[in-house]
Design a protein around this motif. Structure first.
Motif, PDB file in Angstrom:
ATOM      1  N   ASN A  73       0.795  -1.232   0.000  1.00 21.14           N
ATOM      2  CA  ASN A  73       0.000   0.000   0.000  1.00 21.14           C
ATOM      3  C   ASN A  73       0.829   1.285   0.000  1.00 21.14           C
ATOM      4  OD1 ASN A  73      -2.418  -1.491   0.056  1.00 21.14           O
ATOM      5  ND2 ASN A  73      -2.207  -1.757   2.268  1.00 21.14           N
ATOM      6  N   LEU A  74       1.799   1.343  -0.888  1.00 24.20           N
ATOM      7  CA  LEU A  74       2.588   2.557  -1.096  1.00 24.20           C
ATOM      8  C   LEU A  74       2.678   2.814  -2.593  1.00 24.20           C
ATOM      9  CD1 LEU A  74       5.677   2.211   1.276  1.00 24.20           C
ATOM     10  CD2 LEU A  74       3.756   3.740   1.546  1.00 24.20           C
ATOM     11  N   SER A  75       3.056   4.025  -2.948  1.00 26.18           N
ATOM     12  CA  SER A  75       3.338   4.291  -4.354  1.00 26.18           C
ATOM     13  C   SER A  75       4.722   3.730  -4.671  1.00 26.18           C
ATOM     14  CB  SER A  75       3.306   5.797  -4.633  1.00 26.18           C
ATOM     15  OG  SER A  75       4.429   6.416  -4.038  1.00 26.18           O
ATOM     16  N   PRO A  76       4.989   3.408  -5.938  1.00 22.64           N
ATOM     17  CA  PRO A  76       6.313   2.874  -6.294  1.00 22.64           C
ATOM     18  C   PRO A  76       7.454   3.825  -5.927  1.00 22.64           C
ATOM     19  CG  PRO A  76       4.774   2.447  -8.065  1.00 22.64           C
ATOM     20  CD  PRO A  76       4.057   3.325  -7.074  1.00 22.64           C
ATOM     21  N   SER A  77       7.268   5.122  -6.149  1.00 26.51           N
ATOM     22  CA  SER A  77       8.349   6.059  -5.827  1.00 26.51           C
ATOM     23  C   SER A  77       8.582   6.141  -4.324  1.00 26.51           C
ATOM     24  CB  SER A  77       8.043   7.440  -6.403  1.00 26.51           C
ATOM     25  OG  SER A  77       6.830   7.941  -5.867  1.00 26.51           O
ATOM     26  N   GLN A  78       7.506   6.114  -3.541  1.00 28.89           N
ATOM     27  CA  GLN A  78       7.642   6.152  -2.082  1.00 28.89           C
ATOM     28  C   GLN A  78       8.323   4.885  -1.581  1.00 28.89           C
ATOM     29  OE1 GLN A  78       7.227   8.533  -0.084  1.00 28.89           O
ATOM     30  NE2 GLN A  78       6.775   7.769   1.948  1.00 28.89           N
ATOM     31  N   LEU A  79       7.938   3.739  -2.128  1.00 30.24           N
ATOM     32  CA  LEU A  79       8.568   2.481  -1.735  1.00 30.24           C
ATOM     33  C   LEU A  79      10.059   2.514  -2.057  1.00 30.24           C
ATOM     34  CD1 LEU A  79       8.691  -0.457  -0.796  1.00 30.24           C
ATOM     35  CD2 LEU A  79       8.000  -1.121  -3.104  1.00 30.24           C
ATOM     36  N   GLY A  80      10.393   2.956  -3.269  1.00 30.83           N
ATOM     37  CA  GLY A  80      11.808   3.033  -3.642  1.00 30.83           C
ATOM     38  C   GLY A  80      12.594   3.920  -2.692  1.00 30.83           C
ATOM     39  N   ARG A  81      12.023   5.044  -2.325  1.00 31.34           N
ATOM     40  CA  ARG A  81      12.718   5.981  -1.448  1.00 31.34           C
ATOM     41  C   ARG A  81      12.936   5.396  -0.058  1.00 31.34           C
ATOM     42  NH1 ARG A  81      11.688   9.223   2.401  1.00 31.34           N
ATOM     43  NH2 ARG A  81       9.434   9.003   2.333  1.00 31.34           N
ATOM     44  N   ILE A  82      11.890   4.828   0.541  1.00 31.49           N
ATOM     45  CA  ILE A  82      12.063   4.315   1.905  1.00 31.49           C
ATOM     46  C   ILE A  82      12.929   3.054   1.929  1.00 31.49           C
ATOM     47  CG2 ILE A  82       9.907   5.341   2.716  1.00 31.49           C
ATOM     48  CD1 ILE A  82       8.808   2.429   2.856  1.00 31.49           C
ATOM     49  N   PHE A  83      12.886   2.258   0.852  1.00 29.50           N
ATOM     50  CA  PHE A  83      13.710   1.052   0.798  1.00 29.50           C
ATOM     51  C   PHE A  83      15.186   1.420   0.684  1.00 29.50           C
ATOM     52  CE2 PHE A  83      15.349  -3.006  -0.593  1.00 29.50           C
ATOM     53  CZ  PHE A  83      14.502  -3.931   0.012  1.00 29.50           C
ATOM     54  N   VAL A  84      15.501   2.390  -0.167  1.00 22.98           N
ATOM     55  CA  VAL A  84      16.897   2.838  -0.302  1.00 22.98           C
ATOM     56  C   VAL A  84      17.369   3.476   1.000  1.00 22.98           C
ATOM     57  CG1 VAL A  84      18.424   4.459  -1.487  1.00 22.98           C
ATOM     58  CG2 VAL A  84      16.860   3.042  -2.801  1.00 22.98           C
ATOM     59  N   ASP A  85      16.521   4.261   1.646  1.00 18.84           N
ATOM     60  CA  ASP A  85      16.897   4.853   2.926  1.00 18.84           C
ATOM     61  C   ASP A  85      17.170   3.785   3.978  1.00 18.84           C
ATOM     62  OD1 ASP A  85      16.771   7.429   2.018  1.00 18.84           O
ATOM     63  OD2 ASP A  85      14.790   7.863   2.865  1.00 18.84           O
ATOM     64  N   ALA A  86      16.390   2.715   3.965  1.00 17.28           N
ATOM     65  CA  ALA A  86      16.530   1.666   4.973  1.00 17.28           C
ATOM     66  C   ALA A  86      17.687   0.713   4.688  1.00 17.28           C
ATOM     67  CB  ALA A  86      15.227   0.875   5.084  1.00 17.28           C
ATOM     68  N   TYR A  87      17.851   0.319   3.416  1.00 22.93           N
ATOM     69  CA  TYR A  87      18.798  -0.757   3.100  1.00 22.93           C
ATOM     70  C   TYR A  87      19.927  -0.363   2.153  1.00 22.93           C
ATOM     71  CZ  TYR A  87      15.183  -3.482   5.346  1.00 22.93           C
ATOM     72  OH  TYR A  87      14.276  -3.959   6.242  1.00 22.93           O
ATOM     73  N   GLY A  88      19.888   0.841   1.603  1.00 16.02           N
ATOM     74  CA  GLY A  88      20.986   1.291   0.768  1.00 16.02           C
ATOM     75  C   GLY A  88      20.951   0.819  -0.668  1.00 16.02           C
ATOM     76  N   LYS A  89      19.916   0.124  -1.066  1.00 13.61           N
ATOM     77  CA  LYS A  89      19.776  -0.317  -2.452  1.00 13.61           C
ATOM     78  C   LYS A  89      18.303  -0.366  -2.801  1.00 13.61           C
ATOM     79  CE  LYS A  89      22.067  -4.195  -1.760  1.00 13.61           C
ATOM     80  NZ  LYS A  89      22.645  -5.500  -1.920  1.00 13.61           N
ATOM     81  N   THR A  90      18.028  -0.389  -4.097  1.00 16.28           N
ATOM     82  CA  THR A  90      16.641  -0.408  -4.545  1.00 16.28           C
ATOM     83  C   THR A  90      16.033  -1.789  -4.309  1.00 16.28           C
ATOM     84  OG1 THR A  90      17.157  -1.117  -6.789  1.00 16.28           O
ATOM     85  CG2 THR A  90      17.187   1.265  -6.353  1.00 16.28           C
ATOM     86  N   PRO A  91      14.705  -1.886  -4.270  1.00 14.08           N
ATOM     87  CA  PRO A  91      14.087  -3.205  -4.084  1.00 14.08           C
ATOM     88  C   PRO A  91      14.463  -4.199  -5.177  1.00 14.08           C
ATOM     89  CG  PRO A  91      12.457  -1.480  -3.741  1.00 14.08           C
ATOM     90  CD  PRO A  91      13.698  -0.808  -4.242  1.00 14.08           C
ATOM     91  N   MET A  92      14.560  -3.742  -6.421  1.00 14.47           N
ATOM     92  CA  MET A  92      14.880  -4.666  -7.510  1.00 14.47           C
ATOM     93  C   MET A  92      16.348  -5.121  -7.443  1.00 14.47           C
ATOM     94  SD  MET A  92      12.029  -5.207  -8.977  1.00 14.47           S
ATOM     95  CE  MET A  92      11.238  -5.010  -7.400  1.00 14.47           C
ATOM     96  N   THR A  93      17.229  -4.259  -6.979  1.00 19.60           N
ATOM     97  CA  THR A  93      18.621  -4.672  -6.784  1.00 19.60           C
ATOM     98  C   THR A  93      18.704  -5.694  -5.661  1.00 19.60           C
ATOM     99  OG1 THR A  93      19.388  -2.515  -7.525  1.00 19.60           O
ATOM    100  CG2 THR A  93      20.948  -3.846  -6.285  1.00 19.60           C
ATOM    101  N   TYR A  94      17.934  -5.466  -4.616  1.00 19.55           N
ATOM    102  CA  TYR A  94      17.897  -6.435  -3.517  1.00 19.55           C
ATOM    103  C   TYR A  94      17.351  -7.778  -4.011  1.00 19.55           C
ATOM    104  CZ  TYR A  94      16.923  -8.729   0.863  1.00 19.55           C
ATOM    105  OH  TYR A  94      16.901  -9.652   1.871  1.00 19.55           O
ATOM    106  N   LEU A  95      16.326  -7.744  -4.832  1.00 19.92           N
ATOM    107  CA  LEU A  95      15.751  -8.971  -5.383  1.00 19.92           C
ATOM    108  C   LEU A  95      16.798  -9.736  -6.204  1.00 19.92           C
ATOM    109  CD1 LEU A  95      13.344 -10.852  -5.915  1.00 19.92           C
ATOM    110  CD2 LEU A  95      12.729  -9.356  -7.827  1.00 19.92           C
ATOM    111  N   THR A  96      17.574  -9.027  -6.993  1.00 18.55           N
ATOM    112  CA  THR A  96      18.634  -9.669  -7.773  1.00 18.55           C
ATOM    113  C   THR A  96      19.640 -10.347  -6.852  1.00 18.55           C
ATOM    114  OG1 THR A  96      18.386  -8.081  -9.565  1.00 18.55           O
ATOM    115  CG2 THR A  96      20.477  -9.259  -9.452  1.00 18.55           C
TER     116      THR A  96
END
Length: 154
Positions: A73-96
């Protein structure tokens, strides 16, 4: 050849300077994290933690940023921002990274054909999977399996 390369690098490396800040706007979307940002420590947002668990628990799913964002329940841009802030990489990079770890485990622990193992972790194209695995691990899946078997035989 390798000795020559290292000899040249020893001479050149003191003169190479890197910037701690990305200089161009098109580098913003790269998958590799840059140097850590100076920021105060804050608790991880629940949405970032939830996205991480979704990716880790089901890496073989056909994830897109939009689908992952909708699941929490977030927008893609918001998810990308909070994920990078939390883990230092994008969600798709983490998935890889997660898929590469799972593929490496399958190559070590099973005798599945490489293509079947790639499909099991969520990569459908052998060429794409080999590129992503080589980018994450440093060697191709075939070479990785050969190295593991050599090490086990010794």
């Amino acid at each position: 050849m390798q000795a020559l390369l290292f000899g040249v690098l020893d001479i050149v490396s003191p003169y190479v300077k890197t910037s701690p800040v990305r200089r161009t706007s098109n580098l913003r979307r790269t998958g590799r994290p840059g140097t850590p940002r100076h920021r105060r420590f804050t608790p991880l947002r629940d949405e970032a933690r939830e996205a991480l668990h979704l990716l880790r628990d089901a890496p073989a799913d056909d994830w897109t940023l939009g689908r992952l964002a909708a699941a929490i329940n977030l927008s893609p841009s918001q998810l990308g921002r909070i994920f990078v802030d939390a883990y230092g990489k994008t969600p798709m990079t983490y998935l890889t990274t997660v898929r590469a770890e799972h593929l490496a485990r399958l190559l070590r622990e099973t005798d599945l054909p490489i293509e079947a193992a790639m499909r099991e972790v969520g990569w459908c194209s052998r060429g794409h999977a080999a590129r992503m695995f080589r980018h994450a691990v440093g060697v191709t899946p075939t070479r990785y399996r050969m190295m593991i078997r050599k090490r086990a035989a010794a």
